[in-house]
Design an enzyme around this catalytic site. Structure first.
Site, PDB file in Angstrom:
ATOM      1  CE  LYS A 186       6.811   4.535  12.528  1.00 28.05           C
ATOM      2  NZ  LYS A 186       6.762   5.449  11.504  1.00 28.05           N
TER       3      LYS A 186
ATOM      4  CD  GLU B  44      -2.333  -7.309   7.778  1.00 24.51           C
ATOM      5  OE1 GLU B  44      -3.095  -6.966   6.537  1.00 24.51           O
ATOM      6  OE2 GLU B  44      -2.824  -7.443   8.883  1.00 24.51           O
TER       7      GLU B  44
ATOM      8  CB  CYS C  41      -0.707  -3.728  -0.311  1.00 26.84           C
ATOM      9  SG  CYS C  41      -2.467  -3.870   0.195  1.00 26.84           S
TER      10      CYS C  41
ATOM     11  CD  GLU D 278       4.828  -3.527  -3.082  1.00 25.68           C
ATOM     12  OE1 GLU D 278       5.649  -3.486  -2.242  1.00 25.68           O
ATOM     13  OE2 GLU D 278       3.504  -3.487  -2.915  1.00 25.68           O
TER      14      GLU D 278
END
Ligand code: NAD
Length: 501
Positions: free
Chosen positions: A187, A262, A297, A403
């Site tokens: 996906k 992750e 990331c 973040e």
């Protein structure tokens, strides 16, 4: 900061292209006929559409993966490897097409997408090699028995990936999963699926049997969640935000799936006064003001600087940022592309306001969108934000803890090594860290004490498929890459044969 105008922005809205899902070897629209617009973030114009897949499409894809599983797991490892190598060759042959699609779709500059495709092909070959190294262990327990363990694929596995590097992640993770003998339903991210759908075409050309790899596009809340709760899917490998990782964890409890997560990061990049400051400034800048506009990331978004060099170092970062070229991600001269889509653009702009409201000092940057370009420029409708740095002494502030996922960093001063470690670790995240110092003893102490999955010393943002990559704390729970990369896609089975003396 300068703006690239030497190559025109991509895909005018009159040329909208439709891409199709791959299910059971066939390219198909969504079962309900729905579509999702893909917007070119460089211009703000729709340039492609992908199917709005949902539960019905996931059911079809899982059924196709299930039907393909027994044959695929029984295919000799050397043959699986050979098909993967053919895929890698095909990806290389079409690298130019693929990086252009990736850059057009999510705005990540060519300086990153082009090498990432070639890296992806290399990683497919690495995983092809590992396919022939899957082993178990013989354990000597009793003279009357043969006792050993074997590794087996999970069966049908699900892969959910984010928009900042969809193609690189697709190539890396799919090749590991199928090298291990699994069949897979992928996906991709709803706002950047095009390059993945294009790369999937080359799987069939490489001779991969239908149903081994299936790609269903669609919203996370529809197609993504349907994959997570599907009873026949044994494992989900998820890369994305920590918030979605938490939601997936809750949803997957219904049938106790194996989850590989992750997740996000807020990585500290630490500079000591004894470092090579010229090299450090270039690396610290490149660690956050990336070709993907800080949407990485592992972005070094918290810059910790020894107080004695603080002002000097911030000046160096300001000068480097002023020389960066922001513009069309397809142009060779572009250092930084736009933010990938509108809501992320607004989110990052909101953080610029939050930083000021929290009392941080804006050291440079802060402008975005129409403030950066001439009204007549086609880029004025794009989602651009210039390199931005805040200075603060409050590590509890939102811009230090959350973040942002954009080209917005925060700099804090420290006085001692102890304080640098405390600041570095004062975060929910633990994905990566950078240390710049010429003191070997200090470097080794910091490597031990910083809680993150990767520590770079006198460099930053270096990844290789042969070195494991993982997060600690709320940045994730399982590694990818490395010599044991296939282990993530294999279960253990133990065998005890009682044969007497
Ligand atoms: P996201 O969590 O919003 O989405 C990631 C994927 O999850 C998308 O495909 C999305 O459609 C899907 N999804 C969303 N809701 C879902 C649900 N309820 N059920 C199932 N699937 C769902 O993340 P994003 O905004 O696309 O990506 C950015 C994030 O990814 C950042 O936090 C970044 O740090 C992280 N990231 C981590 C790594 C790593 O290796 N640790 C690598 C790249 C990106």
């Amino acid at each position: 900061m300068s703006i690239a105008t030497n190559e025109s922005p991509t895909a005018p809205s009159s040329n909208v292209v439709d891409y199709l899902q791959l299910i059971g070897g066939e390219f198909r629209a969504a079962s309900n006929g729905g579509w999702i617009d893909s917007v070119n973030p460089t211009t703000g114009q729709v340039w492609a559409r992908v199917p709005a897949g949902n539960t019905d499409d996931i059911d079809l894809a899982v059924a196709a993966a299930s039907a393909a599983y027994e044959d695929w797991r029984s295919t000799p490892a050397a043959q699986r490897a050979s098909i993967l190598r053919a895929w890698a060759r095909s990806v290389r042959e079409h690298a130019d097409e693929l990086w252009r699609l990736d850059s057009t779709d999510n705005g990540r500059a060519r300086v990153e997408t082009s090498p990432a495709i070639l890296g992806g092909a290399g990683q497919i070959e690495f995983h092809a090699g590992l396919a022939e190294t899957i082993t178990g262990e013989t354990v000597d327990i009793s003279p009357t028995a043969s006792t050993y363990s074997v590794r087996e694929p999970f069966g049908v596995v699900g892969l959910i990936i984010p928009w900042n590097a969809p193609l690189a992640m697709f190539l890396a993770k799919v090749s590991a999963a199928v090298a291990a003998g699994n069949t897979i339903v992928v996906k991709p991210p709803e706002r950047a699926s095009v390059s993945v759908l294009a790369a999937a075409r080359y799987l069939a050309d490489a001779g991969l049997p239908p149903g081994v790899v299936n790609v269903v596009t669609g919203e996370g809340s529809a197609a993504g969640e349907a994959l997570v709760i599907h009873p026949e899917v044994r494992k989900i490998s998820f890369t994305g935000s920590t918030a979605t990782g938490r939601r997936i964890t809750e949803k997957s409890t219904s049938n106790l799936k194996v989850l590989g997560l992750e997740l996000g990061g807020k990585s500290p990049h630490i500079v000591f006064a004894d470092a090579d400051l010229d090299a450090a400034a270039i690396s610290v800048s490149a660690g956050i003001f990336t070709g993907s506009a800080g949407q990485a990331c592992i972005a070094g978004s918290r810059i910790l600087i020894e107080r004695s060099i603080f002002e000097d170092f911030v000046d160096r970062l300001r000068i480097i940022a002023s020389r960066m070229t922001l513009g069309d991600p397809l142009a060779e001269s572009t250092d930084m592309g736009p933010i990938a889509f509108d809501t992320q653009f607004e989110k990052v702009r909101e953080y610029v306001k939050v930083g000021s409201a929290e009392g941080a000092t804006l050291a440079f940057g802060g402008r975005s969108g129409a403030e950066l370009f001439d009204e007549a420029s086609p880029l004025s409708g794009g989602y651009f934000i210039e390199p931005t740095l805040f200075v603060t002494d409050d590590n509890t502030s939102r811009i230090c803890q959350e973040e942002i996922f954009g080209p917005v960093a925060v700099a804090l001063a420290f006085d001692t090594e102890e304080e640098a470690v405390a600041l570095a670790n004062d975060s929910l995240y633990g994905l990566a860290a950078g240390v710049w110092s010429s003191d070997l003893g200090r470097v080794h102490r910091l490597i031990r004490r910083i809680r993150s999955g990767t520590v770079w010393v006198n460099t930053y943002r270096r990844l290789h498929w042969a070195l494991p990559f993982s997060g600690q704390k709320e940045s994730g729970n399982r590694p990818s890459n490395g010599p044991h990369a296939l282990d993530e896609w294999l279960e253990h089975k133990s065998v005890w044969i009682e044969h007497g003396a």
